[in-house]
Design an enzyme around this catalytic site. Sequence first.
Site, PDB file in Angstrom:
ATOM      1  CG  HIS A  73      -4.107  -1.439  -1.566  1.00 40.36           C
ATOM      2  ND1 HIS A  73      -5.008  -2.164  -2.063  1.00 40.36           N
ATOM      3  CD2 HIS A  73      -4.286  -0.771  -0.581  1.00 40.36           C
ATOM      4  CE1 HIS A  73      -6.168  -1.921  -1.143  1.00 40.36           C
ATOM      5  NE2 HIS A  73      -5.620  -0.873  -0.279  1.00 40.36           N
TER       6      HIS A  73
ATOM      7  CG  ASP B 200      -5.283   2.398   0.934  1.00 37.40           C
ATOM      8  OD1 ASP B 200      -6.015   1.936   0.766  1.00 37.40           O
ATOM      9  OD2 ASP B 200      -4.144   2.126   1.290  1.00 37.40           O
TER      10      ASP B 200
ATOM     11  CG  HIS C  76      -9.211   0.631  -0.500  1.00 37.36           C
ATOM     12  ND1 HIS C  76      -8.857   0.071   0.822  1.00 37.36           N
ATOM     13  CD2 HIS C  76     -10.566   0.682  -0.202  1.00 37.36           C
ATOM     14  CE1 HIS C  76      -9.839   0.161   1.935  1.00 37.36           C
ATOM     15  NE2 HIS C  76     -11.011   0.362   1.135  1.00 37.36           N
TER      16      HIS C  76
ATOM     17  CG  MET D 244     -11.811  -2.650   5.047  1.00 39.98           C
ATOM     18  SD  MET D 244     -10.336  -2.175   4.171  1.00 39.98           S
ATOM     19  CE  MET D 244      -9.255  -1.269   5.385  1.00 39.98           C
TER      20      MET D 244
ATOM     21  CG  MET E   9      -8.330   7.464   2.940  1.00 41.41           C
ATOM     22  SD  MET E   9      -7.264   7.404   4.412  1.00 41.41           S
ATOM     23  CE  MET E   9      -6.658   5.749   4.351  1.00 41.41           C
TER      24      MET E   9
ATOM     25  CG  MET F 201     -11.399   3.631   2.450  1.00 44.34           C
ATOM     26  SD  MET F 201      -9.728   3.496   3.231  1.00 44.34           S
ATOM     27  CE  MET F 201      -8.633   3.582   1.950  1.00 44.34           C
TER      28      MET F 201
ATOM     29  N   GLY G 220      -2.919  -4.092   8.643  1.00 42.91           N
ATOM     30  CA  GLY G 220      -2.456  -4.744   9.811  1.00 42.91           C
ATOM     31  C   GLY G 220      -1.767  -6.283   9.339  1.00 42.91           C
TER      32      GLY G 220
ATOM     33  CB  SER H 128      -0.917  -0.079   1.066  1.00 43.89           C
ATOM     34  OG  SER H 128      -1.351   1.330   1.412  1.00 43.89           O
TER      35      SER H 128
ATOM     36  CG  ASP I 113      -6.475  -2.764   2.942  1.00 48.18           C
ATOM     37  OD1 ASP I 113      -5.505  -2.521   3.514  1.00 48.18           O
ATOM     38  OD2 ASP I 113      -7.048  -1.807   2.372  1.00 48.18           O
TER      39      ASP I 113
END
Length: 220
Positions: free
Chosen positions: A34, A36, A67, A138, A38, A69, A178, A9, A176
């Site tokens: 990946h 992200d 992805h 998630m 947001m 969000m 941790g 990511s 996705d």
Amino acid sequence: MANTIIAPSLLAADFANLQRDIEMINNSDADWFHIDVMDGVFVPNISFGMPVIKAIAKHAKKTLDVHLMIVEPDRYIKAFADLGCDILTVHYEACTHLHRSLQAIKAEGMQAGVALNPHTNISLLEDTIQDIDMVCLMSVNPGFGGQSFIENTYDKVKQLRKLIDSKGAATKIEIDGGVTDKNARQLAEAGADVLVAGSHVFKASSPSETIVRLKELTAL
Ligand code: DX5
Ligand code: ZN
């Protein structure tokens, strides 16, 4: 031998050295990028938008797994297709007409993904699973990198695998949040096809060796 896809990511990359970090992934054993996005509304954080993704796409030589969000993702589907995104994932919780959003993503030539927040039950996908190319589970609450993995995810992977198999669907399972060398193998064994890893890769002393290790751990 099942080959688990590793998707670093870029949220955890050094944004002042983004090209360097992109080249590292290009030259590594990683499979996908990946990315992200947001909006500060769907999640309590803002990451980056179109100009940055355009710059990433210029240098990235692997699959772009985006992805979203964000609320109202339908408004931007064409824009992401025009940027060269390969997979576009929207959140179940952000889509009033999920089936319509999935068709719109595919109509733009991209693969359609659906992400589920940790509290969202797998059974809600019973009527759409055959239309979904990838489900992103998630394993943290979305919005930030570097959070700890939620253990209940293993059960959700198994439930989702069952649902996919029972419907004869070809949907991929992505995890996705941790992900580290402590949980990667168990996730692959539970049925995950794609592992996203941000901090674990980019904060490591050797990101490319960390990617090799994740590939080795998840080769079943
Ligand atoms: C979280 C993002 C993740 C994040 C993962 O909201 O969707 O993709 O970058 O970061 P780590 O691997 O650090 O948990
Ligand atoms: Zn993500």
